[in-house]
Design a protein around this motif. Sequence first.
Motif, PDB file in Angstrom:
ATOM      1  N   GLN A 169       4.411 -48.577  23.356  1.00  0.00           N
ATOM      2  CA  GLN A 169       4.199 -50.053  22.691  1.00  0.00           C
ATOM      3  C   GLN A 169       2.208 -49.822  23.510  1.00  0.00           C
ATOM      4  O   GLN A 169       2.377 -50.201  24.680  1.00  0.00           O
ATOM      5  N   ALA A 170       1.420 -50.424  21.626  1.00  0.00           N
ATOM      6  CA  ALA A 170      -0.172 -50.444  22.515  1.00  0.00           C
ATOM      7  C   ALA A 170      -0.411 -51.869  21.308  1.00  0.00           C
ATOM      8  O   ALA A 170       0.265 -52.104  20.502  1.00  0.00           O
ATOM      9  N   ARG A 171      -1.543 -52.614  22.219  1.00  0.00           N
ATOM     10  CA  ARG A 171      -1.615 -53.675  21.537  1.00  0.00           C
ATOM     11  C   ARG A 171      -2.976 -53.851  22.439  1.00  0.00           C
ATOM     12  O   ARG A 171      -3.848 -53.636  22.973  1.00  0.00           O
ATOM     13  N   ILE A 172      -4.088 -53.642  21.102  1.00  0.00           N
ATOM     14  CA  ILE A 172      -5.664 -53.714  20.937  1.00  0.00           C
ATOM     15  C   ILE A 172      -5.790 -55.198  20.303  1.00  0.00           C
ATOM     16  O   ILE A 172      -5.728 -55.079  19.074  1.00  0.00           O
ATOM     17  N   THR A 173      -6.551 -55.986  21.034  1.00  0.00           N
ATOM     18  CA  THR A 173      -6.535 -57.153  21.178  1.00  0.00           C
ATOM     19  C   THR A 173      -8.561 -57.042  20.033  1.00  0.00           C
ATOM     20  O   THR A 173      -9.093 -56.857  21.599  1.00  0.00           O
ATOM     21  N   GLY A 174      -9.083 -58.146  19.820  1.00  0.00           N
ATOM     22  CA  GLY A 174     -10.057 -58.507  19.441  1.00  0.00           C
ATOM     23  C   GLY A 174     -10.814 -59.272  19.374  1.00  0.00           C
ATOM     24  O   GLY A 174      -9.968 -59.971  20.015  1.00  0.00           O
ATOM     25  N   ARG A 175     -11.269 -60.079  17.969  1.00  0.00           N
ATOM     26  CA  ARG A 175     -11.563 -61.477  17.863  1.00  0.00           C
ATOM     27  C   ARG A 175     -10.992 -61.426  16.204  1.00  0.00           C
ATOM     28  O   ARG A 175     -12.177 -60.892  16.035  1.00  0.00           O
ATOM     29  N   GLN A 176     -10.920 -62.247  15.495  1.00  0.00           N
ATOM     30  CA  GLN A 176     -10.156 -62.235  14.435  1.00  0.00           C
ATOM     31  C   GLN A 176     -11.863 -63.041  13.959  1.00  0.00           C
ATOM     32  O   GLN A 176     -12.157 -63.829  14.071  1.00  0.00           O
ATOM     33  N   THR A 177     -12.386 -62.257  12.360  1.00  0.00           N
ATOM     34  CA  THR A 177     -13.414 -63.159  11.989  1.00  0.00           C
ATOM     35  C   THR A 177     -13.252 -62.314  10.373  1.00  0.00           C
ATOM     36  O   THR A 177     -13.215 -61.979   9.533  1.00  0.00           O
ATOM     37  N   HIS A 178     -13.983 -63.236   9.477  1.00  0.00           N
ATOM     38  CA  HIS A 178     -14.377 -62.745   8.163  1.00  0.00           C
ATOM     39  C   HIS A 178     -15.149 -61.282   7.598  1.00  0.00           C
ATOM     40  O   HIS A 178     -15.710 -61.123   8.872  1.00  0.00           O
ATOM     41  N   ALA A 179     -13.856 -60.878   6.774  1.00  0.00           N
ATOM     42  CA  ALA A 179     -14.496 -58.887   6.129  1.00  0.00           C
ATOM     43  C   ALA A 179     -16.150 -58.676   6.591  1.00  0.00           C
ATOM     44  O   ALA A 179     -16.183 -57.806   6.218  1.00  0.00           O
ATOM     45  N   ALA A 180     -16.396 -60.152   5.265  1.00  0.00           N
ATOM     46  CA  ALA A 180     -18.231 -60.248   5.446  1.00  0.00           C
ATOM     47  C   ALA A 180     -18.701 -60.161   6.507  1.00  0.00           C
ATOM     48  O   ALA A 180     -20.375 -59.203   6.524  1.00  0.00           O
ATOM     49  N   PHE A 181     -18.698 -60.594   7.506  1.00  0.00           N
ATOM     50  CA  PHE A 181     -19.203 -60.113   9.127  1.00  0.00           C
ATOM     51  C   PHE A 181     -18.884 -60.345   9.720  1.00  0.00           C
ATOM     52  O   PHE A 181     -18.252 -60.699  11.014  1.00  0.00           O
ATOM     53  N   PRO A 182     -18.326 -58.397  10.302  1.00  0.00           N
ATOM     54  CA  PRO A 182     -17.321 -58.173  11.307  1.00  0.00           C
ATOM     55  C   PRO A 182     -18.125 -58.251  12.325  1.00  0.00           C
ATOM     56  O   PRO A 182     -18.307 -58.078  13.579  1.00  0.00           O
ATOM     57  N   TRP A 183     -19.601 -58.230  12.668  1.00  0.00           N
ATOM     58  CA  TRP A 183     -20.366 -58.858  14.061  1.00  0.00           C
ATOM     59  C   TRP A 183     -20.267 -60.091  14.562  1.00  0.00           C
ATOM     60  O   TRP A 183     -20.485 -60.447  15.778  1.00  0.00           O
ATOM     61  N   THR A 184     -19.777 -61.067  13.585  1.00  0.00           N
ATOM     62  CA  THR A 184     -19.248 -62.191  14.389  1.00  0.00           C
ATOM     63  C   THR A 184     -17.839 -61.695  15.233  1.00  0.00           C
ATOM     64  O   THR A 184     -17.347 -63.384  15.711  1.00  0.00           O
ATOM     65  N   GLY A 185     -17.127 -61.562  14.881  1.00  0.00           N
ATOM     66  CA  GLY A 185     -15.782 -60.863  15.685  1.00  0.00           C
ATOM     67  C   GLY A 185     -15.651 -59.933  16.571  1.00  0.00           C
ATOM     68  O   GLY A 185     -17.513 -58.937  16.616  1.00  0.00           O
ATOM     69  N   ILE A 186     -15.067 -59.238  16.930  1.00  0.00           N
ATOM     70  CA  ILE A 186     -14.702 -57.564  17.329  1.00  0.00           C
ATOM     71  C   ILE A 186     -13.337 -57.349  16.825  1.00  0.00           C
ATOM     72  O   ILE A 186     -12.225 -57.630  17.080  1.00  0.00           O
ATOM     73  N   ASP A 187     -13.617 -55.854  16.059  1.00  0.00           N
ATOM     74  CA  ASP A 187     -12.655 -55.609  14.892  1.00  0.00           C
ATOM     75  C   ASP A 187     -12.148 -54.902  16.137  1.00  0.00           C
ATOM     76  O   ASP A 187     -12.368 -52.896  16.317  1.00  0.00           O
ATOM     77  N   PRO A 188     -10.878 -54.984  15.865  1.00  0.00           N
ATOM     78  CA  PRO A 188     -10.084 -53.965  16.636  1.00  0.00           C
ATOM     79  C   PRO A 188      -8.717 -53.286  16.075  1.00  0.00           C
ATOM     80  O   PRO A 188      -9.340 -52.058  16.387  1.00  0.00           O
ATOM     81  N   VAL A 189      -9.527 -52.745  14.073  1.00  0.00           N
ATOM     82  CA  VAL A 189      -9.119 -51.673  14.092  1.00  0.00           C
ATOM     83  C   VAL A 189      -9.640 -50.809  14.105  1.00  0.00           C
ATOM     84  O   VAL A 189      -9.071 -49.237  14.384  1.00  0.00           O
ATOM     85  N   PRO A 190     -11.395 -50.109  14.108  1.00  0.00           N
ATOM     86  CA  PRO A 190     -12.041 -49.250  14.625  1.00  0.00           C
ATOM     87  C   PRO A 190     -11.215 -48.637  16.032  1.00  0.00           C
ATOM     88  O   PRO A 190     -11.326 -47.169  16.595  1.00  0.00           O
ATOM     89  N   VAL A 191     -11.649 -49.553  16.466  1.00  0.00           N
ATOM     90  CA  VAL A 191     -10.596 -49.436  19.004  1.00  0.00           C
ATOM     91  C   VAL A 191      -9.715 -48.556  18.228  1.00  0.00           C
ATOM     92  O   VAL A 191      -9.685 -47.930  19.244  1.00  0.00           O
ATOM     93  N   ALA A 192      -8.462 -49.777  17.819  1.00  0.00           N
ATOM     94  CA  ALA A 192      -7.660 -48.257  17.324  1.00  0.00           C
ATOM     95  C   ALA A 192      -7.706 -47.200  17.326  1.00  0.00           C
ATOM     96  O   ALA A 192      -6.949 -45.884  17.186  1.00  0.00           O
ATOM     97  N   ALA A 193      -7.649 -47.270  15.775  1.00  0.00           N
ATOM     98  CA  ALA A 193      -8.308 -45.476  15.660  1.00  0.00           C
ATOM     99  C   ALA A 193      -9.064 -44.529  16.378  1.00  0.00           C
ATOM    100  O   ALA A 193      -8.262 -42.974  16.305  1.00  0.00           O
ATOM    101  N   GLN A 194     -10.228 -45.124  17.034  1.00  0.00           N
ATOM    102  CA  GLN A 194     -10.524 -43.746  18.355  1.00  0.00           C
ATOM    103  C   GLN A 194      -9.791 -44.538  18.781  1.00  0.00           C
ATOM    104  O   GLN A 194      -9.464 -42.863  19.819  1.00  0.00           O
ATOM    105  N   VAL A 195      -9.062 -44.810  19.991  1.00  0.00           N
ATOM    106  CA  VAL A 195      -7.946 -44.723  20.736  1.00  0.00           C
ATOM    107  C   VAL A 195      -6.712 -43.343  20.395  1.00  0.00           C
ATOM    108  O   VAL A 195      -6.891 -43.080  21.113  1.00  0.00           O
TER     109      VAL A 195
END
Length: 444
Positions: A235-261
Motif C-alpha cells: 500500500q502506498a500513500r502519496i500525500t499533497g495539499r488539497q485545493t481547487h482544481a482551477a488553481f492547482p498552484w495553490t496546493g500540491i497535486d498528488p495525482v501526477p506525483v502518483a502517476a510518476q511513481v
Amino acid sequence: MPPLRKPLYALFLGALAAPASAAQTAAWADLDARIAKALPGVIELRHQIHQHPELGNREVETAQRIATRLRALGLEVQTGIAHTGVVGILRGGKPGPVVAIRAELDALPLTEQTGLPYASTVRVLDKGGDLRTRGKEVGVMHACGHDAHMAMALGVAEVLAARRDQLPGTLKLIFQPAEEGPPLGETGGARQMIEEGVLSNPVPAVIFGIHVTAGTAGTFTLSRNRTTAAADTFQARITGRQTHAAFPWTGIDPVPVAAQVILAWQTIPSRQSNLSVLPAPVISVGRIQAGDRHNIIPAEVRLEGSIRTVSDEQREDVLQRMRRTAQHIAEASGASAVVDYLPGNYRAGYNDTALVDSLLPVLEQVSTTPVKIDSGTYGADDFAEYARQIPGVFLRMGATPPALADKPVWPTHSPGFQVDDPSLAVGIRALSRMTLAYMNAGAR
C-alpha cells in the motif's frame, strides 16, 4: 535456496533411477485399476467440497468432511492444527520412509459464474486480506482448484490404504488452511502448520504437491529449481495539499506525483534489475483511489498492488527501491510518500533438483503428453515453506475440460475457472506413483 538433505537421501535417489521390474509394472497396473474404481467417489467428493467452499481459517465444515473421510479409510487423524488444519497418517505394513502430500482447504472471495450444477452459491462477510472486498458480503468459490487438490489427496489415501499391508513406508497427508492468506490480524497457512509441528512425528523425508491450472487436461509442468515467486502486497500513500482544481498552484497535486511513481516503479524491472542473473521482478498496481469530486484536487492518492520476485535477495532489493523511488519523486514535488507492506506475504519456492530428475521418468509414464520443464511461474504458493524445510516437488497439472478447449479459458482466481473431473485420475496416479516410487527406493 535448496532444501536440506535427509539421511540416506542420495541412496534413495539412486534407487529411484533403477529400471522398473516386471513386478513393478504389474503393481502399477493394479494401482491404476484401483484408481479407476475410486474415481467416481473422488469426483462426487470434489463436487460436494466445491459446492460448500469456505474462506481461510474458517474451513470448519471442509475440515470435518476431510477428517471423516480419512477416519473411514482407517487413517490416524489429527485436527485443529493452525486453526482448521487436518493431518492423516497411513502407516504401511512394511518399514520405509515417510512421504508427505500437501493439499489446501480454503476457497476465494469470488462469486462463481460457471453455471455448473454443483456451483457454489455461498455468500459470507469477508474478513480476509483482500483490500477490495474486506468487510463486504462476497461470494465464495474454489477458484484456485483447492477442491481438486483435496479430492486427489483423498484419492491417494483411498488407493494406498486398500493395500496398506504392502506399503513400504508411511504416508502423511497435510490438509492446510489459509493458503490464500489468513484474515487480517490472524496467523495461518503453511508457516503456522510448520510451527505447530506438522513436519514432525513422523518426520517426512520428502513432500509432494500438485496445483491444477488452465491447460490441456492431464499434462504436467514442473521446474528443476524455482517453482513459484515471492508475493508481497503493498500500500502506498502519496500525500499533497488539497485545493481547487482551477488553481492547482495553490496546493500540491498528488495525482501526477502518483502517476510518476507508478511509471518509475516499472523501471525497476526494466532498467535496474540485472536480467542476466535473474528473471525480472513484476510490480503491478491493482488499485488507485483518490478524491471525491471532479473539481477538487485531492489531498491524497492511495495505491495498492502486488510485487513478484524470484529470490529472497531480489525481494529485499525491490522493496527498498520501491520505497526510495516513491519518497524521492514525491519530495521533488513537495509531496510525501509512504510505502507499507502488508503481513502474510509469500516467499519464493524451490523444487529439489535431484528429486525432480529422479521422479521425472515416473511422471512421464503418467502425463498425457511429455512433461514440460520450465523455470517456474510468477504465481505464489506457500508450499514453498515446506520445501524450504525438506526436499519437495511441486508440479502444475493442466485441468481445463476438453469441451472448453476451443473457447476462451478462465484461469485460476477467476469466476469461470473449471476443472476437468476425469483428469483427477491423472493427478492421483502421479501422486501415488511418486509416493510408491520413493518408498520402494527407500525400502531397498
